[in-house]
Design an enzyme around this catalytic site. Structure first.
Site, PDB file in Angstrom:
ATOM      1  N   ALA A 124       0.824  -1.209   0.000  1.00 22.70           N
ATOM      2  CA  ALA A 124       0.000   0.000   0.000  1.00 22.70           C
ATOM      3  C   ALA A 124       0.861   1.264   0.000  1.00 22.70           C
ATOM      4  O   ALA A 124       1.306   1.716   1.063  1.00 22.70           O
ATOM      5  CB  ALA A 124      -0.943  -0.026   1.198  1.00 22.70           C
ATOM      6  N   PRO A 128      -5.026   8.695  -2.736  1.00 23.92           N
ATOM      7  CA  PRO A 128      -5.858   9.498  -3.638  1.00 23.92           C
ATOM      8  C   PRO A 128      -5.070  10.642  -4.278  1.00 23.92           C
ATOM      9  O   PRO A 128      -5.289  10.972  -5.439  1.00 23.92           O
ATOM     10  CB  PRO A 128      -6.964  10.032  -2.719  1.00 23.92           C
ATOM     11  CG  PRO A 128      -7.044   9.042  -1.601  1.00 23.92           C
ATOM     12  CD  PRO A 128      -5.676   8.459  -1.433  1.00 23.92           C
ATOM     13  N   GLY A 242       9.443  -5.507  -8.331  1.00 24.40           N
ATOM     14  CA  GLY A 242       8.052  -5.695  -8.755  1.00 24.40           C
ATOM     15  C   GLY A 242       7.884  -5.426 -10.237  1.00 24.40           C
ATOM     16  O   GLY A 242       7.122  -6.107 -10.933  1.00 24.40           O
ATOM     17  N   ARG A 268      -9.145 -18.667 -40.350  1.00 27.59           N
ATOM     18  CA  ARG A 268     -10.093 -17.758 -41.002  1.00 27.59           C
ATOM     19  C   ARG A 268      -9.708 -17.542 -42.470  1.00 27.59           C
ATOM     20  O   ARG A 268      -8.564 -17.202 -42.777  1.00 27.59           O
ATOM     21  CB  ARG A 268     -10.063 -16.420 -40.255  1.00 27.59           C
ATOM     22  CG  ARG A 268     -10.863 -15.323 -40.880  1.00 27.59           C
ATOM     23  CD  ARG A 268     -12.344 -15.524 -40.659  1.00 27.59           C
ATOM     24  NE  ARG A 268     -13.102 -14.392 -41.145  1.00 27.59           N
ATOM     25  CZ  ARG A 268     -14.430 -14.391 -41.190  1.00 27.59           C
ATOM     26  NH1 ARG A 268     -15.114 -15.447 -40.797  1.00 27.59           N
ATOM     27  NH2 ARG A 268     -15.070 -13.330 -41.635  1.00 27.59           N
ATOM     28  N   GLN A 336      -7.418  -6.568 -34.004  1.00 34.00           N
ATOM     29  CA  GLN A 336      -7.578  -6.182 -35.415  1.00 34.00           C
ATOM     30  C   GLN A 336      -7.537  -7.415 -36.331  1.00 34.00           C
ATOM     31  O   GLN A 336      -8.333  -7.541 -37.250  1.00 34.00           O
ATOM     32  CB  GLN A 336      -6.466  -5.181 -35.793  1.00 34.00           C
ATOM     33  CG  GLN A 336      -6.665  -4.478 -37.110  1.00 34.00           C
ATOM     34  CD  GLN A 336      -7.856  -3.526 -37.090  1.00 34.00           C
ATOM     35  OE1 GLN A 336      -8.332  -3.126 -36.033  1.00 34.00           O
ATOM     36  NE2 GLN A 336      -8.367  -3.204 -38.262  1.00 34.00           N
ATOM     37  N   GLY A 340     -14.227  -8.525 -36.404  1.00 30.91           N
ATOM     38  CA  GLY A 340     -15.392  -8.418 -35.521  1.00 30.91           C
ATOM     39  C   GLY A 340     -15.335  -9.404 -34.360  1.00 30.91           C
ATOM     40  O   GLY A 340     -15.771  -9.097 -33.243  1.00 30.91           O
ATOM     41  N   GLU A 363       2.423  -0.160 -10.753  1.00 32.72           N
ATOM     42  CA  GLU A 363       3.853  -0.300 -10.374  1.00 32.72           C
ATOM     43  C   GLU A 363       4.723   0.710 -11.136  1.00 32.72           C
ATOM     44  O   GLU A 363       5.853   0.423 -11.515  1.00 32.72           O
ATOM     45  CB  GLU A 363       4.325  -1.741 -10.535  1.00 32.72           C
ATOM     46  CG  GLU A 363       3.498  -2.657  -9.643  1.00 32.72           C
ATOM     47  CD  GLU A 363       4.182  -3.908  -9.176  1.00 32.72           C
ATOM     48  OE1 GLU A 363       5.407  -3.962  -9.197  1.00 32.72           O
ATOM     49  OE2 GLU A 363       3.449  -4.825  -8.770  1.00 32.72           O
TER      50      GLU A 363
HETATM   51  N1  CAA Z   1      15.344   2.635  -6.480  1.00 28.79           N
HETATM   52  C1  CAA Z   1      15.949   2.956  -5.306  1.00 28.79           C
HETATM   53  N2  CAA Z   1      15.877   4.174  -4.769  1.00 28.79           N
HETATM   54  C2  CAA Z   1      15.168   5.106  -5.451  1.00 28.79           C
HETATM   55  C3  CAA Z   1      14.519   4.841  -6.664  1.00 28.79           C
HETATM   56  C4  CAA Z   1      14.629   3.536  -7.181  1.00 28.79           C
HETATM   57  N3  CAA Z   1      14.033   3.185  -8.333  1.00 28.79           N
HETATM   58  N4  CAA Z   1      13.904   5.966  -7.092  1.00 28.79           N
HETATM   59  C5  CAA Z   1      14.154   6.908  -6.178  1.00 28.79           C
HETATM   60  N5  CAA Z   1      14.911   6.398  -5.180  1.00 28.79           N
HETATM   61  C6  CAA Z   1      15.422   7.077  -4.000  1.00 28.79           C
HETATM   62  C7  CAA Z   1      16.358   8.212  -4.391  1.00 28.79           C
HETATM   63  O1  CAA Z   1      17.683   7.739  -4.539  1.00 28.79           O
HETATM   64  C8  CAA Z   1      16.201   9.164  -3.233  1.00 28.79           C
HETATM   65  O2  CAA Z   1      16.950   8.672  -2.147  1.00 28.79           O
HETATM   66  P1  CAA Z   1      17.978   9.655  -1.351  1.00 28.79           P
HETATM   67  O3  CAA Z   1      17.158  10.774  -0.815  1.00 28.79           O
HETATM   68  O4  CAA Z   1      18.572   8.768  -0.324  1.00 28.79           O
HETATM   69  O5  CAA Z   1      18.952  10.124  -2.388  1.00 28.79           O
HETATM   70  C9  CAA Z   1      14.741   8.991  -2.855  1.00 28.79           C
HETATM   71  O6  CAA Z   1      14.335   7.707  -3.331  1.00 28.79           O
HETATM   72  C10 CAA Z   1      13.825  10.053  -3.419  1.00 28.79           C
HETATM   73  O7  CAA Z   1      13.980  10.022  -4.811  1.00 28.79           O
HETATM   74  P2  CAA Z   1      13.782  11.292  -5.739  1.00 28.79           P
HETATM   75  O8  CAA Z   1      14.506  12.458  -5.142  1.00 28.79           O
HETATM   76  O9  CAA Z   1      14.151  10.877  -7.107  1.00 28.79           O
HETATM   77  O10 CAA Z   1      12.213  11.550  -5.560  1.00 28.79           O
HETATM   78  P3  CAA Z   1      11.174  12.136  -6.580  1.00 28.79           P
HETATM   79  O11 CAA Z   1      10.010  12.513  -5.775  1.00 28.79           O
HETATM   80  O12 CAA Z   1      11.798  13.147  -7.463  1.00 28.79           O
HETATM   81  O13 CAA Z   1      10.824  10.870  -7.521  1.00 28.79           O
HETATM   82  C11 CAA Z   1       9.840   8.725  -8.029  1.00 28.79           C
HETATM   83  C12 CAA Z   1      10.490   9.635  -6.996  1.00 28.79           C
HETATM   84  C13 CAA Z   1      10.931   7.908  -8.698  1.00 28.79           C
HETATM   85  C14 CAA Z   1       9.027   9.448  -9.073  1.00 28.79           C
HETATM   86  C15 CAA Z   1       8.901   7.830  -7.172  1.00 28.79           C
HETATM   87  O14 CAA Z   1       7.968   8.649  -6.521  1.00 28.79           O
HETATM   88  C16 CAA Z   1       8.209   6.759  -7.946  1.00 28.79           C
HETATM   89  O15 CAA Z   1       8.792   5.731  -8.265  1.00 28.79           O
HETATM   90  N6  CAA Z   1       6.894   6.956  -8.225  1.00 28.79           N
HETATM   91  C17 CAA Z   1       6.081   5.904  -8.804  1.00 28.79           C
HETATM   92  C18 CAA Z   1       5.425   5.123  -7.698  1.00 28.79           C
HETATM   93  C19 CAA Z   1       4.917   3.807  -8.156  1.00 28.79           C
HETATM   94  O16 CAA Z   1       5.567   3.065  -8.893  1.00 28.79           O
HETATM   95  N7  CAA Z   1       3.727   3.452  -7.663  1.00 28.79           N
HETATM   96  C20 CAA Z   1       3.178   2.174  -7.920  1.00 28.79           C
HETATM   97  C21 CAA Z   1       2.248   1.834  -6.808  1.00 28.79           C
HETATM   98  S1  CAA Z   1       2.387   0.202  -6.281  1.00 28.79           S
HETATM   99  C22 CAA Z   1       1.399  -0.728  -7.282  1.00 28.79           C
HETATM  100  O17 CAA Z   1       0.979  -0.328  -8.331  1.00 28.79           O
HETATM  101  C23 CAA Z   1       1.256  -2.072  -6.763  1.00 28.79           C
HETATM  102  C24 CAA Z   1       0.063  -2.830  -7.187  1.00 28.79           C
HETATM  103  O18 CAA Z   1      -0.885  -2.881  -6.436  1.00 28.79           O
HETATM  104  C25 CAA Z   1       0.122  -3.671  -8.392  1.00 28.79           C
END
Ligand code: CAA
Length: 380
Positions: A124, A128, A242, A268, A336, A340, A363
Protein backbone atom coordinates in the site's frame (compact mmCIF):
# COMPACT_ATOMS: atom_id res chain seq x y z
CA UNK A 1 26.45 -15.08 -22.48
CA UNK A 2 24.07 -18.03 -22.27
CA UNK A 3 20.52 -17.96 -23.64
CA UNK A 4 19.67 -21.55 -22.61
CA UNK A 5 17.02 -22.48 -20.10
CA UNK A 6 18.11 -24.82 -17.31
CA UNK A 7 16.22 -28.06 -16.63
CA UNK A 8 14.58 -26.34 -13.68
CA UNK A 9 13.46 -23.39 -15.82
CA UNK A 10 11.84 -25.75 -18.34
CA UNK A 11 10.12 -27.64 -15.54
CA UNK A 12 8.67 -24.46 -14.02
CA UNK A 13 7.59 -23.15 -17.42
CA UNK A 14 5.74 -26.40 -18.12
CA UNK A 15 4.15 -26.55 -14.67
CA UNK A 16 2.88 -22.97 -15.05
CA UNK A 17 1.65 -23.60 -18.58
CA UNK A 18 -0.25 -26.76 -17.54
CA UNK A 19 -1.73 -24.99 -14.54
CA UNK A 20 -2.86 -22.05 -16.68
CA UNK A 21 -4.45 -24.28 -19.36
CA UNK A 22 -6.09 -26.73 -16.95
CA UNK A 23 -7.10 -24.55 -14.01
CA UNK A 24 -7.32 -20.96 -15.20
CA UNK A 25 -8.58 -21.12 -18.77
CA UNK A 26 -11.91 -22.88 -18.11
CA UNK A 27 -13.51 -20.07 -16.05
CA UNK A 28 -11.49 -17.06 -17.10
CA UNK A 29 -14.18 -15.32 -19.19
CA UNK A 30 -16.82 -15.84 -16.51
CA UNK A 31 -14.57 -14.53 -13.71
CA UNK A 32 -13.74 -11.49 -15.84
CA UNK A 33 -17.42 -10.82 -16.59
CA UNK A 34 -18.46 -11.22 -12.95
CA UNK A 35 -15.35 -9.50 -11.60
CA UNK A 36 -14.81 -12.60 -9.45
CA UNK A 37 -11.67 -13.24 -7.38
CA UNK A 38 -10.09 -16.61 -8.36
CA UNK A 39 -10.05 -17.95 -4.78
CA UNK A 40 -9.87 -21.68 -5.67
CA UNK A 41 -7.19 -21.06 -8.28
CA UNK A 42 -5.09 -19.02 -5.81
CA UNK A 43 -5.20 -21.99 -3.42
CA UNK A 44 -3.86 -24.21 -6.20
CA UNK A 45 -1.15 -21.68 -7.01
CA UNK A 46 -0.12 -21.87 -3.36
CA UNK A 47 0.04 -25.68 -3.50
CA UNK A 48 2.29 -25.44 -6.55
CA UNK A 49 4.60 -23.03 -4.72
CA UNK A 50 3.83 -20.10 -7.05
CA UNK A 51 3.12 -17.63 -4.24
CA UNK A 52 6.54 -17.69 -2.60
CA UNK A 53 8.72 -18.55 -5.55
CA UNK A 54 11.86 -16.62 -4.65
CA UNK A 55 11.67 -17.09 -0.89
CA UNK A 56 14.33 -19.23 0.79
CA UNK A 57 12.94 -22.70 1.73
CA UNK A 58 13.89 -21.96 5.36
CA UNK A 59 11.01 -19.44 5.26
CA UNK A 60 8.75 -21.95 3.48
CA UNK A 61 9.31 -20.57 -0.03
CA UNK A 62 10.27 -22.49 -3.15
CA UNK A 63 13.75 -20.94 -3.34
CA UNK A 64 13.78 -20.33 -7.08
CA UNK A 65 15.54 -17.68 -9.09
CA UNK A 66 13.98 -14.59 -10.66
CA UNK A 67 14.15 -16.16 -14.14
CA UNK A 68 11.91 -19.03 -12.96
CA UNK A 69 9.51 -16.49 -11.51
CA UNK A 70 9.43 -14.56 -14.78
CA UNK A 71 8.78 -17.75 -16.77
CA UNK A 72 5.89 -18.71 -14.49
CA UNK A 73 4.45 -15.18 -14.63
CA UNK A 74 4.67 -15.21 -18.42
CA UNK A 75 2.84 -18.54 -18.82
CA UNK A 76 0.09 -17.68 -16.34
CA UNK A 77 -0.39 -14.20 -17.84
CA UNK A 78 -0.98 -15.66 -21.30
CA UNK A 79 -4.25 -16.99 -19.93
CA UNK A 80 -5.26 -15.01 -16.83
CA UNK A 81 -3.47 -11.88 -15.74
CA UNK A 82 -5.89 -11.32 -12.88
CA UNK A 83 -4.40 -14.47 -11.35
CA UNK A 84 -0.86 -13.44 -12.24
CA UNK A 85 -1.11 -10.00 -10.61
CA UNK A 86 -2.21 -11.63 -7.35
CA UNK A 87 0.88 -13.83 -7.65
CA UNK A 88 3.13 -10.94 -8.63
CA UNK A 89 2.16 -8.71 -5.71
CA UNK A 90 2.55 -11.55 -3.21
CA UNK A 91 5.93 -12.61 -4.59
CA UNK A 92 7.71 -9.42 -5.48
CA UNK A 93 6.06 -6.62 -3.51
CA UNK A 94 5.35 -8.47 -0.28
CA UNK A 95 7.51 -11.61 0.20
CA UNK A 96 10.65 -10.22 -1.42
CA UNK A 97 10.62 -7.00 0.62
CA UNK A 98 9.94 -8.86 3.87
CA UNK A 99 12.70 -11.37 3.25
CA UNK A 100 15.25 -8.73 2.26
CA UNK A 101 14.49 -6.08 4.85
CA UNK A 102 12.34 -7.70 7.57
CA UNK A 103 13.47 -8.82 11.03
CA UNK A 104 13.73 -12.52 11.89
CA UNK A 105 10.53 -12.21 13.97
CA UNK A 106 8.67 -10.60 11.04
CA UNK A 107 9.85 -13.38 8.74
CA UNK A 108 8.70 -16.10 11.15
CA UNK A 109 5.36 -14.47 11.79
CA UNK A 110 4.42 -13.05 8.38
CA UNK A 111 6.75 -14.23 5.62
CA UNK A 112 6.28 -17.95 6.25
CA UNK A 113 2.47 -18.09 5.83
CA UNK A 114 2.72 -15.63 2.90
CA UNK A 115 5.33 -17.76 1.14
CA UNK A 116 3.23 -20.89 1.70
CA UNK A 117 0.31 -18.96 0.20
CA UNK A 118 -1.89 -19.67 3.24
CA UNK A 119 -2.51 -15.94 3.35
CA UNK A 120 -1.84 -13.31 0.71
CA UNK A 121 -0.37 -9.86 1.08
CA UNK A 122 -0.83 -6.37 -0.35
CA UNK A 123 1.46 -3.39 -0.87
CA UNK A 124 0.00 0.00 0.00
CA UNK A 125 1.84 3.03 -1.36
CA UNK A 126 -0.63 4.84 -3.66
CA UNK A 127 -3.02 7.38 -2.22
CA UNK A 128 -5.86 9.50 -3.64
CA UNK A 129 -3.39 12.37 -4.10
CA UNK A 130 -0.10 10.49 -4.28
CA UNK A 131 0.14 8.01 -7.16
CA UNK A 132 3.15 8.76 -9.35
CA UNK A 133 4.30 11.42 -6.87
CA UNK A 134 4.86 8.82 -4.18
CA UNK A 135 6.98 10.98 -1.87
CA UNK A 136 3.87 13.10 -1.10
CA UNK A 137 2.37 10.59 1.34
CA UNK A 138 -0.57 11.97 3.33
CA UNK A 139 -1.19 8.86 5.42
CA UNK A 140 0.42 9.47 8.78
CA UNK A 141 2.08 7.12 11.26
CA UNK A 142 2.64 9.11 14.43
CA UNK A 143 5.16 7.76 16.92
CA UNK A 144 3.43 6.97 20.22
CA UNK A 145 6.26 5.22 22.00
CA UNK A 146 5.65 1.50 21.62
CA UNK A 147 3.38 1.89 18.56
CA UNK A 148 2.52 4.13 15.61
CA UNK A 149 -0.93 5.64 15.24
CA UNK A 150 -1.90 5.17 11.60
CA UNK A 151 -4.43 7.45 9.88
CA UNK A 152 -5.24 7.96 6.21
CA UNK A 153 -6.41 6.36 2.99
CA UNK A 154 -4.68 4.22 0.37
CA UNK A 155 -6.06 3.77 -3.14
CA UNK A 156 -6.02 1.11 -5.89
CA UNK A 157 -4.60 -1.60 -3.68
CA UNK A 158 -4.24 -4.95 -5.45
CA UNK A 159 -5.38 -7.88 -3.23
CA UNK A 160 -7.02 -5.16 -1.10
CA UNK A 161 -9.98 -7.23 0.05
CA UNK A 162 -8.45 -10.69 0.12
CA UNK A 163 -5.11 -9.92 1.75
CA UNK A 164 -4.45 -10.61 5.42
CA UNK A 165 -1.20 -8.64 5.67
CA UNK A 166 -0.51 -5.18 4.23
CA UNK A 167 2.81 -3.36 3.85
CA UNK A 168 1.75 0.25 4.34
CA UNK A 169 3.89 3.32 3.67
CA UNK A 170 3.07 6.32 5.88
CA UNK A 171 4.57 9.66 6.80
CA UNK A 172 5.93 9.93 10.36
CA UNK A 173 7.85 13.19 10.02
CA UNK A 174 6.64 15.56 7.34
CA UNK A 175 9.67 17.86 7.78
CA UNK A 176 11.94 15.06 6.59
CA UNK A 177 9.87 14.49 3.40
CA UNK A 178 10.58 11.03 1.98
CA UNK A 179 13.12 10.33 4.74
CA UNK A 180 10.28 10.58 7.28
CA UNK A 181 8.26 7.76 5.68
CA UNK A 182 7.95 4.40 7.43
CA UNK A 183 6.92 1.00 6.08
CA UNK A 184 4.60 -0.80 8.50
CA UNK A 185 3.16 -4.30 8.54
CA UNK A 186 -0.57 -3.98 9.16
CA UNK A 187 -2.87 -6.92 9.85
CA UNK A 188 -6.37 -6.94 8.45
CA UNK A 189 -8.05 -7.37 11.82
CA UNK A 190 -6.27 -4.48 13.57
CA UNK A 191 -9.01 -2.22 15.02
CA UNK A 192 -9.64 0.91 12.91
CA UNK A 193 -8.71 -0.72 9.60
CA UNK A 194 -11.36 -0.96 6.90
CA UNK A 195 -11.40 -1.71 3.19
CA UNK A 196 -13.50 0.19 0.65
CA UNK A 197 -15.70 -1.33 -2.07
CA UNK A 198 -14.09 -3.38 -4.82
CA UNK A 199 -13.25 -1.19 -7.84
CA UNK A 200 -15.16 -1.94 -11.05
CA UNK A 201 -12.15 -2.01 -13.37
CA UNK A 202 -11.74 -2.03 -17.15
CA UNK A 203 -9.40 -5.04 -17.03
CA UNK A 204 -7.79 -7.48 -14.60
CA UNK A 205 -11.30 -7.76 -13.29
CA UNK A 206 -10.70 -10.97 -11.34
CA UNK A 207 -8.11 -9.37 -9.11
CA UNK A 208 -9.57 -7.30 -6.30
CA UNK A 209 -8.59 -3.66 -6.07
CA UNK A 210 -9.91 -1.36 -3.38
CA UNK A 211 -9.04 1.49 -1.08
CA UNK A 212 -7.87 1.03 2.51
CA UNK A 213 -8.95 3.30 5.34
CA UNK A 214 -7.02 3.66 8.59
CA UNK A 215 -8.52 5.40 11.59
CA UNK A 216 -6.28 5.46 14.67
CA UNK A 217 -4.89 2.01 13.90
CA UNK A 218 -2.29 1.07 16.52
CA UNK A 219 0.62 -0.61 14.76
CA UNK A 220 3.26 -2.02 17.13
CA UNK A 221 6.79 -0.67 16.68
CA UNK A 222 8.08 -4.19 15.97
CA UNK A 223 5.99 -4.09 12.77
CA UNK A 224 8.15 -1.37 11.22
CA UNK A 225 10.31 -2.65 8.36
CA UNK A 226 13.90 -1.41 8.57
CA UNK A 227 15.10 1.65 10.44
CA UNK A 228 13.00 4.73 11.20
CA UNK A 229 12.48 6.64 7.93
CA UNK A 230 13.44 3.72 5.66
CA UNK A 231 9.91 3.33 4.26
CA UNK A 232 10.33 5.23 1.01
CA UNK A 233 13.58 3.51 0.15
CA UNK A 234 11.89 0.21 1.01
CA UNK A 235 9.05 0.99 -1.40
CA UNK A 236 11.41 2.00 -4.21
CA UNK A 237 13.69 -1.02 -3.82
CA UNK A 238 10.68 -3.31 -3.70
CA UNK A 239 9.12 -1.74 -6.78
CA UNK A 240 12.38 -2.18 -8.70
CA UNK A 241 11.84 -5.93 -8.40
CA UNK A 242 8.05 -5.69 -8.75
CA UNK A 243 8.48 -4.07 -12.14
CA UNK A 244 10.23 -7.21 -13.42
CA UNK A 245 7.12 -9.20 -12.45
CA UNK A 246 4.79 -6.78 -14.22
CA UNK A 247 7.09 -6.71 -17.26
CA UNK A 248 6.83 -10.52 -17.35
CA UNK A 249 3.08 -10.23 -17.04
CA UNK A 250 2.94 -7.80 -19.98
CA UNK A 251 5.14 -10.16 -21.97
CA UNK A 252 2.77 -13.07 -21.28
CA UNK A 253 -0.28 -11.02 -22.26
CA UNK A 254 1.41 -10.06 -25.55
CA UNK A 255 2.50 -13.63 -26.25
CA UNK A 256 -0.98 -14.96 -25.46
CA UNK A 257 -2.53 -12.46 -27.86
CA UNK A 258 -0.06 -13.32 -30.62
CA UNK A 259 -0.76 -17.05 -30.28
CA UNK A 260 -4.52 -16.44 -30.52
CA UNK A 261 -4.01 -14.19 -33.56
CA UNK A 262 -1.79 -16.73 -35.36
CA UNK A 263 -4.30 -19.54 -34.73
CA UNK A 264 -7.17 -17.42 -35.91
CA UNK A 265 -5.32 -16.18 -38.99
CA UNK A 266 -4.64 -19.77 -40.04
CA UNK A 267 -8.28 -20.80 -39.67
CA UNK A 268 -10.09 -17.76 -41.00
CA UNK A 269 -10.42 -17.52 -44.75
CA UNK A 270 -11.00 -14.39 -46.82
CA UNK A 271 -10.68 -13.83 -50.55
CA UNK A 272 -10.22 -17.58 -51.06
CA UNK A 273 -7.34 -18.27 -48.65
CA UNK A 274 -6.44 -18.21 -44.93
CA UNK A 275 -5.92 -14.60 -43.92
CA UNK A 276 -2.37 -15.43 -42.74
CA UNK A 277 -1.50 -15.77 -46.42
CA UNK A 278 -2.40 -12.12 -46.98
CA UNK A 279 0.63 -9.92 -46.48
CA UNK A 280 -1.47 -7.34 -44.63
CA UNK A 281 -1.94 -9.91 -41.85
CA UNK A 282 1.32 -11.88 -42.02
CA UNK A 283 3.47 -8.75 -41.76
CA UNK A 284 1.39 -7.59 -38.81
CA UNK A 285 2.03 -10.94 -37.09
CA UNK A 286 5.74 -10.73 -37.93
CA UNK A 287 5.97 -7.28 -36.33
CA UNK A 288 4.15 -8.52 -33.25
CA UNK A 289 6.56 -11.47 -32.92
CA UNK A 290 9.63 -9.23 -33.35
CA UNK A 291 8.40 -6.73 -30.75
CA UNK A 292 7.63 -9.50 -28.25
CA UNK A 293 11.03 -11.14 -28.72
CA UNK A 294 12.75 -7.77 -28.10
CA UNK A 295 10.71 -7.25 -24.92
CA UNK A 296 11.43 -10.82 -23.80
CA UNK A 297 15.19 -10.27 -23.93
CA UNK A 298 14.86 -7.15 -21.78
CA UNK A 299 12.65 -8.88 -19.22
CA UNK A 300 14.94 -11.91 -18.93
CA UNK A 301 17.98 -9.66 -18.70
CA UNK A 302 16.48 -7.68 -15.82
CA UNK A 303 15.69 -10.96 -14.00
CA UNK A 304 19.19 -12.27 -14.71
CA UNK A 305 20.78 -9.11 -13.28
CA UNK A 306 18.69 -9.57 -10.14
CA UNK A 307 19.75 -13.21 -9.84
CA UNK A 308 23.38 -12.22 -10.28
CA UNK A 309 23.11 -9.70 -7.44
CA UNK A 310 23.86 -6.84 -9.83
CA UNK A 311 22.06 -3.52 -9.93
CA UNK A 312 18.76 -3.97 -11.79
CA UNK A 313 16.64 -0.81 -11.19
CA UNK A 314 17.48 0.72 -14.57
CA UNK A 315 16.99 -2.57 -16.42
CA UNK A 316 13.68 -3.31 -14.70
CA UNK A 317 12.33 0.14 -15.63
CA UNK A 318 13.35 -0.42 -19.27
CA UNK A 319 11.87 -3.93 -19.26
CA UNK A 320 8.56 -2.73 -17.82
CA UNK A 321 8.32 0.22 -20.18
CA UNK A 322 9.03 -1.80 -23.31
CA UNK A 323 7.04 -4.90 -22.33
CA UNK A 324 3.92 -2.98 -21.31
CA UNK A 325 3.97 -0.75 -24.41
CA UNK A 326 4.48 -3.92 -26.49
CA UNK A 327 1.56 -5.62 -24.74
CA UNK A 328 -0.76 -2.72 -25.52
CA UNK A 329 0.32 -2.57 -29.16
CA UNK A 330 0.29 -6.33 -29.74
CA UNK A 331 -3.10 -6.92 -28.10
CA UNK A 332 -4.64 -4.07 -30.12
CA UNK A 333 -3.25 -5.62 -33.30
CA UNK A 334 -4.47 -9.07 -32.23
CA UNK A 335 -7.99 -7.68 -31.93
CA UNK A 336 -7.58 -6.18 -35.41
CA UNK A 337 -6.49 -9.54 -36.85
CA UNK A 338 -9.64 -11.12 -35.38
CA UNK A 339 -11.87 -8.43 -36.96
CA UNK A 340 -15.39 -8.42 -35.52
CA UNK A 341 -14.71 -11.61 -33.54
CA UNK A 342 -11.92 -9.79 -31.73
CA UNK A 343 -14.42 -7.41 -30.24
CA UNK A 344 -16.48 -10.07 -28.46
CA UNK A 345 -15.60 -11.76 -25.19
CA UNK A 346 -15.69 -15.35 -26.46
CA UNK A 347 -12.43 -14.89 -28.38
CA UNK A 348 -10.31 -13.78 -25.39
CA UNK A 349 -8.28 -11.09 -27.20
CA UNK A 350 -10.48 -8.20 -26.14
CA UNK A 351 -9.81 -9.19 -22.49
CA UNK A 352 -6.09 -9.34 -23.10
CA UNK A 353 -6.27 -5.84 -24.60
CA UNK A 354 -8.13 -4.50 -21.56
CA UNK A 355 -5.69 -6.24 -19.23
CA UNK A 356 -2.65 -4.94 -21.14
CA UNK A 357 -3.69 -1.35 -20.41
CA UNK A 358 -3.09 -1.75 -16.69
CA UNK A 359 0.50 -2.87 -17.21
CA UNK A 360 1.21 0.65 -18.52
CA UNK A 361 -0.20 2.12 -15.31
CA UNK A 362 0.51 0.11 -12.16
CA UNK A 363 3.85 -0.30 -10.37
CA UNK A 364 4.86 2.97 -12.02
CA UNK A 365 3.26 4.35 -15.19
CA UNK A 366 5.18 4.31 -18.48
CA UNK A 367 5.92 7.98 -17.82
CA UNK A 368 7.47 7.12 -14.42
CA UNK A 369 9.61 4.41 -16.06
CA UNK A 370 10.87 7.07 -18.50
CA UNK A 371 11.67 9.31 -15.55
CA UNK A 372 13.62 6.53 -13.80
CA UNK A 373 15.47 5.64 -17.03
CA UNK A 374 16.34 9.25 -17.93
CA UNK A 375 17.55 10.02 -14.38
CA UNK A 376 19.82 7.00 -14.69
CA UNK A 377 21.27 8.50 -17.86
CA UNK A 378 22.03 11.80 -16.15
CA UNK A 379 23.81 10.07 -13.27
CA UNK A 380 25.94 8.02 -15.72
N1 CAA B 1 15.34 2.64 -6.48
C1 CAA B 1 15.95 2.96 -5.31
N2 CAA B 1 15.88 4.17 -4.77
C2 CAA B 1 15.17 5.11 -5.45
C3 CAA B 1 14.52 4.84 -6.66
C4 CAA B 1 14.63 3.54 -7.18
N3 CAA B 1 14.03 3.18 -8.33
N4 CAA B 1 13.90 5.97 -7.09
C5 CAA B 1 14.15 6.91 -6.18
N5 CAA B 1 14.91 6.40 -5.18
C6 CAA B 1 15.42 7.08 -4.00
C7 CAA B 1 16.36 8.21 -4.39
O1 CAA B 1 17.68 7.74 -4.54
C8 CAA B 1 16.20 9.16 -3.23
O2 CAA B 1 16.95 8.67 -2.15
P1 CAA B 1 17.98 9.65 -1.35
O3 CAA B 1 17.16 10.77 -0.82
O4 CAA B 1 18.57 8.77 -0.32
O5 CAA B 1 18.95 10.12 -2.39
C9 CAA B 1 14.74 8.99 -2.85
O6 CAA B 1 14.33 7.71 -3.33
C10 CAA B 1 13.83 10.05 -3.42
O7 CAA B 1 13.98 10.02 -4.81
P2 CAA B 1 13.78 11.29 -5.74
O8 CAA B 1 14.51 12.46 -5.14
O9 CAA B 1 14.15 10.88 -7.11
O10 CAA B 1 12.21 11.55 -5.56
P3 CAA B 1 11.17 12.14 -6.58
O11 CAA B 1 10.01 12.51 -5.78
O12 CAA B 1 11.80 13.15 -7.46
O13 CAA B 1 10.82 10.87 -7.52
C11 CAA B 1 9.84 8.73 -8.03
C12 CAA B 1 10.49 9.63 -7.00
C13 CAA B 1 10.93 7.91 -8.70
C14 CAA B 1 9.03 9.45 -9.07
C15 CAA B 1 8.90 7.83 -7.17
O14 CAA B 1 7.97 8.65 -6.52
C16 CAA B 1 8.21 6.76 -7.95
O15 CAA B 1 8.79 5.73 -8.27
N6 CAA B 1 6.89 6.96 -8.23
C17 CAA B 1 6.08 5.90 -8.80
C18 CAA B 1 5.42 5.12 -7.70
C19 CAA B 1 4.92 3.81 -8.16
O16 CAA B 1 5.57 3.07 -8.89
N7 CAA B 1 3.73 3.45 -7.66
C20 CAA B 1 3.18 2.17 -7.92
C21 CAA B 1 2.25 1.83 -6.81
S1 CAA B 1 2.39 0.20 -6.28
C22 CAA B 1 1.40 -0.73 -7.28
O17 CAA B 1 0.98 -0.33 -8.33
C23 CAA B 1 1.26 -2.07 -6.76
C24 CAA B 1 0.06 -2.83 -7.19
O18 CAA B 1 -0.88 -2.88 -6.44
C25 CAA B 1 0.12 -3.67 -8.39
Amino acid sequence: MNFDYTEEHLMIKKAAKDFARNELLPGVIERDTKSEFPAEQVKKMAELGFLGMMVDPKYDGTGMDAISYVLAMEEISKIDSSASVIMSVNNSLVCWGLEKFGTEEQKQKYLKPLARGEIIGAFALSEPEAGSDATSQRTTAIDKGDHYLLNGTKNWITNGKNASVYLVMAQSDVEKRHKGINALIVEKDMPGFQTGPKEDKMGMRGSDTCSLMFTDVKVPKENRIGDEGFGFKFAMETLNGGRIGIAAQALGIAQGALELAVNYAQERKAFGKPIIEHQGISFKLAEMEAAIEGARLLVYKAAWLKDEGKSFAHASAIAKLVASETAMHVTTEAVQVHGGYGYVKEYHVERLMRDAKLTQIYEGTSEIQKLVISRGLIKA
